[in-house]
Design a protein around this motif. Structure first.
Motif, PDB file in Angstrom:
ATOM      1  N   PRO A  14      49.135  37.012  31.038  1.00  0.00           N
ATOM      2  CA  PRO A  14      49.428  36.726  29.625  1.00  0.00           C
ATOM      3  C   PRO A  14      48.415  35.821  28.907  1.00  0.00           C
ATOM      4  N   ASP A  15      47.766  34.910  29.641  1.00  0.00           N
ATOM      5  CA  ASP A  15      46.765  34.049  28.980  1.00  0.00           C
ATOM      6  C   ASP A  15      45.649  34.888  28.362  1.00  0.00           C
ATOM      7  N   LEU A  16      45.439  36.094  28.881  1.00  0.00           N
ATOM      8  CA  LEU A  16      44.415  36.994  28.352  1.00  0.00           C
ATOM      9  C   LEU A  16      45.026  38.043  27.417  1.00  0.00           C
ATOM     10  N   GLY A  17      46.315  37.906  27.157  1.00  0.00           N
ATOM     11  CA  GLY A  17      47.001  38.890  26.311  1.00  0.00           C
ATOM     12  C   GLY A  17      47.601  40.036  27.111  1.00  0.00           C
ATOM     13  N   GLY A  18      47.508  39.950  28.440  1.00  0.00           N
ATOM     14  CA  GLY A  18      48.019  41.035  29.288  1.00  0.00           C
ATOM     15  C   GLY A  18      49.489  40.881  29.620  1.00  0.00           C
ATOM     16  N   LYS A  19      50.022  41.863  30.363  1.00  0.00           N
ATOM     17  CA  LYS A  19      51.454  41.827  30.693  1.00  0.00           C
ATOM     18  C   LYS A  19      51.677  41.727  32.190  1.00  0.00           C
ATOM     19  N   TYR A  20      50.625  41.569  32.945  1.00  0.00           N
ATOM     20  CA  TYR A  20      50.756  41.575  34.406  1.00  0.00           C
ATOM     21  C   TYR A  20      51.021  40.186  34.959  1.00  0.00           C
ATOM     22  N   LYS A  21      51.712  40.173  36.078  1.00  0.00           N
ATOM     23  CA  LYS A  21      51.988  38.932  36.791  1.00  0.00           C
ATOM     24  C   LYS A  21      50.774  38.573  37.662  1.00  0.00           C
ATOM     25  N   MET A  22      50.724  37.323  38.050  1.00  0.00           N
ATOM     26  CA  MET A  22      49.655  36.844  38.939  1.00  0.00           C
ATOM     27  C   MET A  22      49.492  37.734  40.169  1.00  0.00           C
ATOM     28  N   THR A  23      50.613  38.014  40.864  1.00  0.00           N
ATOM     29  CA  THR A  23      50.507  38.757  42.131  1.00  0.00           C
ATOM     30  C   THR A  23      50.066  40.210  41.891  1.00  0.00           C
ATOM     31  N   GLU A  24      50.410  40.766  40.727  1.00  0.00           N
ATOM     32  CA  GLU A  24      50.015  42.149  40.448  1.00  0.00           C
ATOM     33  C   GLU A  24      48.494  42.257  40.258  1.00  0.00           C
ATOM     34  N   VAL A  25      47.933  41.259  39.603  1.00  0.00           N
ATOM     35  CA  VAL A  25      46.471  41.262  39.415  1.00  0.00           C
ATOM     36  C   VAL A  25      45.791  41.139  40.788  1.00  0.00           C
ATOM     37  N   THR A  26      46.294  40.218  41.612  1.00  0.00           N
ATOM     38  CA  THR A  26      45.709  40.039  42.947  1.00  0.00           C
ATOM     39  C   THR A  26      45.847  41.320  43.771  1.00  0.00           C
ATOM     40  N   ASP A  27      47.042  41.916  43.741  1.00  0.00           N
ATOM     41  CA  ASP A  27      47.274  43.139  44.518  1.00  0.00           C
ATOM     42  C   ASP A  27      46.253  44.213  44.137  1.00  0.00           C
ATOM     43  N   GLU A  28      45.988  44.331  42.840  1.00  0.00           N
ATOM     44  CA  GLU A  28      45.058  45.351  42.366  1.00  0.00           C
ATOM     45  C   GLU A  28      43.643  45.070  42.891  1.00  0.00           C
ATOM     46  N   ILE A  29      43.266  43.808  42.912  1.00  0.00           N
ATOM     47  CA  ILE A  29      41.940  43.444  43.453  1.00  0.00           C
ATOM     48  C   ILE A  29      41.882  43.807  44.938  1.00  0.00           C
ATOM     49  N   ILE A  30      42.950  43.485  45.668  1.00  0.00           N
ATOM     50  CA  ILE A  30      42.969  43.752  47.112  1.00  0.00           C
ATOM     51  C   ILE A  30      42.954  45.258  47.384  1.00  0.00           C
ATOM     52  N   ASN A  31      43.733  46.019  46.606  1.00  0.00           N
ATOM     53  CA  ASN A  31      43.729  47.489  46.788  1.00  0.00           C
ATOM     54  C   ASN A  31      42.339  48.045  46.641  1.00  0.00           C
ATOM     55  N   ARG A  32      41.647  47.614  45.583  1.00  0.00           N
ATOM     56  CA  ARG A  32      40.334  48.204  45.299  1.00  0.00           C
ATOM     57  C   ARG A  32      39.264  47.724  46.269  1.00  0.00           C
ATOM     58  N   LEU A  33      39.449  46.516  46.822  1.00  0.00           N
ATOM     59  CA  LEU A  33      38.501  46.057  47.845  1.00  0.00           C
ATOM     60  C   LEU A  33      38.543  46.988  49.044  1.00  0.00           C
ATOM     61  N   GLY A  34      39.733  47.525  49.284  1.00  0.00           N
ATOM     62  CA  GLY A  34      39.921  48.390  50.457  1.00  0.00           C
ATOM     63  C   GLY A  34      39.394  49.793  50.252  1.00  0.00           C
ATOM     64  N   GLN A  35      39.060  50.161  48.998  1.00  0.00           N
ATOM     65  CA  GLN A  35      38.677  51.561  48.745  1.00  0.00           C
ATOM     66  C   GLN A  35      37.207  51.836  49.018  1.00  0.00           C
TER      67      GLN A  35
END
Ligand SMILES: NC(=O)c1ccc[n+]([C@@H]2O[C@H](COP(=O)([O-])OP(=O)(O)OC[C@H]3O[C@@H](n4cnc5c(N)ncnc54)[C@H](O)[C@@H]3O)[C@@H](O)[C@H]2O)c1
Ligand SMILES: O=C(O)C[C@@H](O)C(=O)O
Ligand SMILES: [K+]
Ligand SMILES: [Mn+2]
Length: 351
Positions: A330-351
């Motif tokens: 939300p600080d950036l205007g987004g709707k995602y939670k902290m853990t969701e942003v991290t999860d997305e980073i971790i998913n893509r690191l694995g790809q």
């Protein structure tokens, strides 16, 4: 297998929330790397520790931390429990000064997909080199008299050695970037220290004829960060000026929640310390919405300064792919939670 021994100090407030996120990311980085592992040991040094033990860390705290390759810190400060100057001088500033982390590197650039607070930010890419051990951050001085007669005296400390060192690092960095160094001064108002700072800057500038250089008064330079950030490259400032400019840099990056920093020990005698620019953010604690990117980008700097530049660059690319696709707190205007942003980073690191 290369092992990095990391002392983690989550600290206070959102520091305790974002630290586990960055550690999850680093564990994934190690897995992707294949030849790297982390050994983390967590230290509870914080304002809660102070309330229990009467100090921000135990007597042997610095000795224990000195055994690690790097210190990874979240944020320090909870004014509802301990006055800020006591908590900062008992932990964050103590580590910076006693481990001779004399340089603080604070990048400010806009990641794809993030809206700057500026209407037309163009493509800025700034590194603030902050003198990190002296200047206005000095415990020399005192208070005398009482009531309306009370007087406080605070001495600034500027050594030629540390000033030169910060400037030399700024010029070195600029030679690998766009070739411009801007010095933050205030020699019109600060009678002794800032003309001294300017003289040293001129001396160091003269030794680097291939690097463009210039000085701006801190007030005008703070405004210039807002009006012309794309015309800056490396900015060198005293401890206080570098502190303020790096928050302005963070604001134009979209949020202080994304800004990373590295407190560097240059003589190899003690570990360096990596921590985001922001503090403990008491206003958003417990909501699960702290932006983890500042801590994760800081983890990227930890990798870089521990000889892992390739995977560090890869991590930053992944962070940027995630922000570009709109995974933002939300600080950036987004709707995602902290853990969701991290999860997305971790998913893509694995790809
Ligand atoms: N290096 C450090 O550990 C450090 C840095 C700054 C402040 N502090 C301490 O932190 C405490 C609070 O200070 P402050 O309010 O001046 O600064 P702050 O950086 O904690 O907060 C300023 C604003 O930025 C927001 N913010 C900060 N981090 C964020 C994140 N990860 N995600 C989303 N929003 C975030 C906060 O919600 C707040 O609105 C004080 O005790 C101060 O001394 C510590
Ligand atoms: O250095 C400080 O004053 C603490 C904090 O504001 C920081 O920028 O790390
Ligand atoms: K911090
Ligand atoms: Mn600051």
């Amino acid at each position: 297998m290369k092992t990095l021994n990391i002392a983690s100090i989550p600290g206070d407030g959102v520091g305790k929330e974002i630290m586990p996120e960055a550690i999850r990311v680093l564990e994934k980085v190690a897995q992707v790397h294949g030849g790297l592992q982390f050994k983390f040991e967590e230290f509870p040094y914080s304002c809660d520790y102070y309330l229990k033990h009467g100090a921000m860390m135990p007597e042997d705290g610095m000795d224990r931390l000195s055994q690690f390759d790097s210190v990874f810190l979240g944020a320090v400060g909870d004014a509802s429990k301990v006055p800020d100057h006591i908590s900062l001088w008992g932990l964050l500033l103590k580590i910076r000064q006693e481990f001779q982390q004399e340089i603080n590197i604070r990048p400010a650039k806009l990641l794809k997909g993030i809206n700057s607070k500026l209407a037309d930010p163009k493509d800025f890419d700034i590194v603030v080199v902050r003198e990190n051990s002296e200047g206005e951050y000095s415990s020399i001085g005192g208070r005398i008299f009482h009531d309306d007669n009370e007087i406080a005296i605070q001495n600034n400390v500027f050594s030629k050695r540390a000033t030169k060192q910060a400037m030399n690092i700024a010029f070195d960095l600029a030679s690998k970037r766009k070739g411009l160094v801007t010095s933050a001064t205030k020699s019109n108002g600060i009678f002794h220290a800032m003309p001294f700072w300017d003289e040293i800057f001129e001396e160091i500038s003269a030794k680097h004829p291939n690097i463009k250089s210039g000085s701006k008064h801190i007030d005008a330079l703070a405004a210039y960060f807002i009006t012309h950030p794309h015309e800056l490259d490396v900015v060198v400032g005293s401890n206080l000026f570098g502190d303020i400019l790096s928050d302005v840099g963070a604001a134009i990056m979209g949020s202080i929640g994304v800004a990373p920093s590295a407190n560097l020990n240059l003589n190899g005698k003690y570990p360096s310390m990596f921590e985001p620019v922001h503090g403990s953010a008491p206003d958003i604690v417990g909501k699960g919405i702290a932006n983890p990117i500042g801590q994760i980008w800081t983890a990227k700097m930890l990798l870089e300064f521990n000889g892992e530049a390739n995977i560090a660059e890869h991590l930053l690319k992944v962070i940027e792919a995630v922000t570009a696709d709109g995974y933002q707190t939300p600080d950036l205007g987004g709707k995602y939670k902290m853990t969701e942003v991290t999860d997305e980073i971790i998913n893509r690191l694995g790809q």
